[in-house]
Scaffold this motif. Structure first.
Motif, mmCIF file in Angstrom:
data_model
loop_
_atom_site.group_PDB
_atom_site.id
_atom_site.type_symbol
_atom_site.label_atom_id
_atom_site.label_comp_id
_atom_site.label_asym_id
_atom_site.label_seq_id
_atom_site.Cartn_x
_atom_site.Cartn_y
_atom_site.Cartn_z
ATOM 1 N N ARG A 286 0.827 -1.207 0.000
ATOM 2 C CA ARG A 286 0.000 0.000 0.000
ATOM 3 C C ARG A 286 0.863 1.260 0.000
ATOM 4 O O ARG A 286 0.523 2.252 -0.659
ATOM 5 N N ALA A 289 2.118 1.665 -3.500
ATOM 6 C CA ALA A 289 1.033 2.059 -4.404
ATOM 7 C C ALA A 289 0.657 3.532 -4.206
ATOM 8 O O ALA A 289 0.467 4.275 -5.176
ATOM 9 N N GLU A 290 0.546 3.954 -2.950
ATOM 10 C CA GLU A 290 0.219 5.350 -2.674
ATOM 11 C C GLU A 290 1.354 6.260 -3.148
ATOM 12 O O GLU A 290 1.112 7.378 -3.622
ATOM 13 N N GLN A 292 3.359 5.775 -5.712
ATOM 14 C CA GLN A 292 3.275 5.907 -7.164
ATOM 15 C C GLN A 292 2.125 6.830 -7.561
ATOM 16 O O GLN A 292 2.235 7.612 -8.508
ATOM 17 N N LYS A 293 1.046 6.755 -6.804
ATOM 18 C CA LYS A 293 -0.138 7.567 -7.092
ATOM 19 C C LYS A 293 0.079 9.034 -6.764
ATOM 20 O O LYS A 293 -0.390 9.928 -7.485
ATOM 21 N N ARG A 294 0.831 9.301 -5.675
ATOM 22 C CA ARG A 294 0.945 10.668 -5.160
ATOM 23 C C ARG A 294 2.314 11.301 -5.381
ATOM 24 O O ARG A 294 2.572 12.404 -4.898
#
Length: 340
Positions: A286, A289-290, A292-294
């Motif tokens: 997580r 993933a966060e 890469q997203k942010r």
């Protein structure tokens, strides 16, 4: 001349010693205690006795593997706290005695400080990748759950922390409640990989700011299992993977919601995690993933540096030593050490 630091860690049930030279790890030896598994948790008296039996051979082995003689040490760093008082007493007393015998400076280290700086341990022949200052550290273990802003190796600000139980304790209580064994975190994580994280819902607390609370979710799990087993005595056995997956997902959601909020409000994009729960596969996935997203730069500790180990105590001690900090022989272990 290199600064060579011997680190000693004995805060709970692992006896560990490590040697670093100018921040580079030369050795890291850990003696774990399997005796506690039979009791479903760490028994303080048994832990302190095991530390007494382990500390001399562990320190001797660490020095031998590093190829360092006691007389070559620049300082001895030890965990003063927080932790189990009896366990801390063994490590503190040994560090003091060795300091006197070698006429070597003594440096006290906060155990949590070690976890926060674990990513700064350099390893030979491996890329040295670490966060830039300032960064946020999600510090999660059996005794602590905090979001810490780190402005330098010796400057910390706790932005948020648990107001009751730590997330690691929640994992252990879940495992114990379901009769799965100890330590609970790795067991729940393993079973969760085989389950459906969306199948069951558990109560999430609404705590202002960046603080956490995990007592309510444990109660939610207890009542849920009790009510379902009243209908079907085999419910837990038939659904343990889904229960673990759903419970773990809820815990990670709580952790990540506050971390995302702290990163957004501070504007800091350098993110790392530390402590025993940082080994959890769902949490690691997580965070990545966060990130890469942010647009975060994320740093995950190696698994060997997630649990209690002396390498992290040695690196924290190294920075204290470089700053000219020393402690006297009348220093006493502190089960509840002062804030960072």
């Amino acid at each position: 001349m290199a600064d060579i630091i011997l680190g000693i860690e004995s805060s709970c049930d692992d006896t560990s010693a490590a040697v670093i030279s100018d921040g580079v790890l030369l050795s890291n030896v850990i003696a774990s205690q399997d005796v506690h598994k039979a009791y479903g948790g760490v028994i303080p008296e048994l832990a302190s006795r095991a530390h007494q039996a382990n500390i001399v051979p562990v320190v001797s082995e660490a020095l031998a593997r590093a190829g360092v003689k006691g007389e070559e040490l620049s300082a001895i760093a030890f965990t003063r706290g927080p932790g189990l008082l009896g366990s801390l007493l063994v490590g503190t007393s040994f560090a003091k005695a060795l300091s006197v015998a070698l006429d070597c400076p003594l440096v006290e280290v906060n155990h949590l400080h070690g976890h926060i700086l674990a990513g700064f341990v350099q390893q030979k022949e491996l890329e040295f990748r670490h966060p830039s200052f300032p960064y946020l550290c999600l510090l999660v273990s059996g005794g602590n759950s905090q979001i810490v802003r780190v402005d330098s190796p010796l400057e910390f600000t706790i932005l948020g922390q648990t107001i009751d139980d730590a997330v690691g304790e929640a994992f252990d209580k879940c495992s114990k409640m379901m009769g799965l064994g100890y330590p609970g975190g790795p067991i729940v994580d393993r079973l969760a990989k085989q389950g459906d994280p969306q199948k069951y819902k558990f109560a999430k607390p609404h705590i202002p700011g960046y603080d956490y609370s995990f007592s309510g979710i444990k109660t939610s799990l207890l009542y849920f299992v009790r009510d379902e087993m009243a209908k079907d005595p085999e419910f837990m056995e038939k659904n343990k993977e889904d229960i673990c997956a759903s419970f773990q997902r809820c815990l990670i959601d709580i952790l990540m919601d506050k971390l995302v909020k702290a990163a957004r409000d501070t504007g800091i994009k350098e993110i790392t995690i530390g402590g025993g729960v940082s080994a959890n596969s769902e949490l690691r996935a997580r965070v990545v993933a966060e990130g890469q997203k942010r647009g975060w730069n994320t740093y995950l500790p190696e698994f060997k540096f997630t649990t209690d180990n002396a390498a992290m105590i040695a690196i924290a001690g190294y920075y204290h030593f470089k700053a000219g900090e020393r402690c006297s022989l009348d220093v006493a272990p502190a089960a509840r050490a002062a804030q960072l």
